[in-house]
Write an enzyme that holds these catalytic residues in place. Structure first.
Site, mmCIF file in Angstrom:
data_model
loop_
_atom_site.group_PDB
_atom_site.id
_atom_site.type_symbol
_atom_site.label_atom_id
_atom_site.label_comp_id
_atom_site.label_asym_id
_atom_site.label_seq_id
_atom_site.Cartn_x
_atom_site.Cartn_y
_atom_site.Cartn_z
ATOM 1 N N ASN A 136 0.915 7.137 11.821
ATOM 2 C CA ASN A 136 -0.114 7.640 11.017
ATOM 3 C C ASN A 136 -1.278 6.671 11.460
ATOM 4 O O ASN A 136 -1.268 5.420 10.655
ATOM 5 C CB ASN A 136 0.610 7.430 9.756
ATOM 6 N N TRP A 137 -2.271 7.150 11.884
ATOM 7 C CA TRP A 137 -3.305 6.307 12.192
ATOM 8 C C TRP A 137 -4.385 6.045 11.212
ATOM 9 O O TRP A 137 -5.167 5.415 11.277
ATOM 10 C CB TRP A 137 -4.444 6.972 13.566
ATOM 11 N N LYS A 138 -3.894 6.785 10.068
ATOM 12 C CA LYS A 138 -4.862 6.508 8.667
ATOM 13 C C LYS A 138 -6.514 6.887 9.305
ATOM 14 O O LYS A 138 -6.749 7.461 10.116
ATOM 15 C CB LYS A 138 -4.658 5.389 8.090
ATOM 16 N N HIS A 156 2.040 11.090 0.766
ATOM 17 C CA HIS A 156 1.658 9.700 1.173
ATOM 18 C C HIS A 156 1.186 8.971 0.183
ATOM 19 O O HIS A 156 0.410 9.317 -0.845
ATOM 20 C CB HIS A 156 0.728 9.451 2.435
ATOM 21 N N GLU A 193 -0.824 6.578 -0.314
ATOM 22 C CA GLU A 193 -2.239 6.280 -0.138
ATOM 23 C C GLU A 193 -3.030 7.549 -0.990
ATOM 24 O O GLU A 193 -3.994 7.531 -1.792
ATOM 25 C CB GLU A 193 -2.813 6.071 0.992
ATOM 26 N N GLU A 240 8.802 5.581 2.171
ATOM 27 C CA GLU A 240 7.899 4.396 2.314
ATOM 28 C C GLU A 240 7.573 3.458 0.884
ATOM 29 O O GLU A 240 6.936 4.073 0.018
ATOM 30 C CB GLU A 240 6.517 5.045 2.575
ATOM 31 N N GLY A 270 1.539 -1.748 4.804
ATOM 32 C CA GLY A 270 0.313 -2.599 4.944
ATOM 33 C C GLY A 270 0.462 -4.130 4.604
ATOM 34 O O GLY A 270 -0.729 -4.744 4.412
ATOM 35 N N SER A 321 5.304 -1.498 7.064
ATOM 36 C CA SER A 321 5.320 -2.593 7.871
ATOM 37 C C SER A 321 6.428 -2.557 9.002
ATOM 38 O O SER A 321 7.090 -3.530 9.309
ATOM 39 C CB SER A 321 5.462 -3.834 7.098
ATOM 40 N N GLY A 331 2.244 2.716 10.540
ATOM 41 C CA GLY A 331 1.007 2.698 10.398
ATOM 42 C C GLY A 331 0.131 1.548 11.201
ATOM 43 O O GLY A 331 -0.157 2.004 12.511
ATOM 44 N N GLY A 332 0.131 0.420 10.683
ATOM 45 C CA GLY A 332 -0.488 -0.585 11.723
ATOM 46 C C GLY A 332 -0.117 -0.650 13.138
ATOM 47 O O GLY A 332 -0.967 -0.765 13.991
HETATM 48 P P1 13P Z 1 2.130 0.202 7.902
HETATM 49 O O1 13P Z 1 3.017 0.343 8.849
HETATM 50 O O2 13P Z 1 0.704 -0.194 8.100
HETATM 51 O O3 13P Z 1 2.915 -0.665 6.651
HETATM 52 O O4 13P Z 1 1.943 1.797 7.190
HETATM 53 C C1 13P Z 1 2.965 2.365 6.776
HETATM 54 C C2 13P Z 1 2.435 3.849 6.616
HETATM 55 O O5 13P Z 1 1.789 3.936 5.320
HETATM 56 C C3 13P Z 1 2.872 4.822 7.292
HETATM 57 O O6 13P Z 1 2.423 6.093 6.841
#
Ligand code: 13P
Length: 246
Positions: free
Chosen positions: A9-11, A91, A93, A163, A169, A209, A230-231
């Site tokens: 997930n590149w956000k 998600h 967010e 999640e 994050g 993470s 994510g990251g």
């Molecule tokens: P991180 O891997 O950056 O914690 O993000 C997880 C995430 O929200 C994937 O959708």
């Protein structure tokens, strides 16, 4: 047997050139025992899709109407035309920052499935809920209100991503016991709502993470079928190492 999946997930990150470069590098990752999917920012999806890479592409978001006066929104139909076959729904967010509630997420789930787009449905609790010890009830309610109206056939096109918000994050990862505990609970919840056979076939991903250091131990848990990353999905070397962690 259920599928292993590693999804990036590149956000809201990367320039167009960086996104193209990363997509090309990720397409080179060859793992025989997992499906690899990328979720680029929507604006880069058509460009990446036209590269014709050997990679599955998904959308991070969409609006659950096929067309109409919804200024600034993108429909799932338009994204499908652009080349996606997966979408993320629920998600944290979008739940917290964009105020998407369980009822709206149910609409999104329905809209995606109607067009044959595979849904990665995210669930997970915030820290205060885990500290109270009510995370199971909380996650079950997210499933009840947005997913459990689906029939067994529709669920073949759904993957769950657990999640925990406190792990996204933050560098804090759920321990393998915490991840496995919740994944097992989710699977058992599907078993009692539907059937053990259906529950055994549902992929449940972990997100929060996840990185090259902890992926092996998380993916080794019997009920963890991969990750929503994510990251660490923004660096092809890290993502590749995670994808090779089964
Ligand atoms: P991180 O891997 O950056 O914690 O993000 C997880 C995430 O929200 C994937 O959708």
């Amino acid at each position: 047997m259920r599928k292993n999946i590693v999804a990036g997930n590149w956000k809201m990150n990367l320039s167009e050139n960086e996104a193209i470069q990363l997509a090309k590098e990720v397409a080179e990752i060859k793992v025989s025992n997992a499906e690899v999917i990328i979720f680029p920012p929507a604006i880069f999806i058509p460009t990446i899709s036209k590269l014709g890479l050997d990679i599955k592409i998904g959308a991070q978001n969409f609006y659950p109407k096929s067309n109409g006066a919804f200024t600034g929104e993108i429909s799932i139909n338009q994204l499908k035309e652009a080349g996606i076959s997966y979408v993320i729904v629920g998600h944290s967010e979008r739940r917290t920052i964009l105020k998407e509630d369980n009822e709206f997420l149910k609409e999104k789930v329905n809209a995606a499935l109607e067009l044959g787009i595979h849904v990665i449905f995210c669930c997970g609790e915030e820290l205060a809920i885990r500290e109270k010890g009510t995370e199971n009830e909380f996650v079950k309610n997210q499933l009840v209100e947005s997913i459990f109206h689906l029939n067994a056939d529709q669920l073949k096109n759904v993957t769950i991503a657990y999640e925990p918000i406190w792990a996204i994050g933050t560098g804090l990862t759920a321990s393998k016991e915490q991840a496995e505990g919740m994944h097992l609970f989710i699977r058992e919840t599907f078993a009692s709502q539907y059937s053990q056979e259906l529950a055994n076939g549902i992929s449940i991903l972990y997100g929060g993470s996840c990185n090259p250091t902890n992926a092996k131990e998380l993916f080794a848990c019997p009920n963890v079928d991969g990750g929503l990353i994510g990251g660490a999905a923004l660096k092809s070397a890290d993502f590749s190492s995670i994808a090779s962690s089964f």
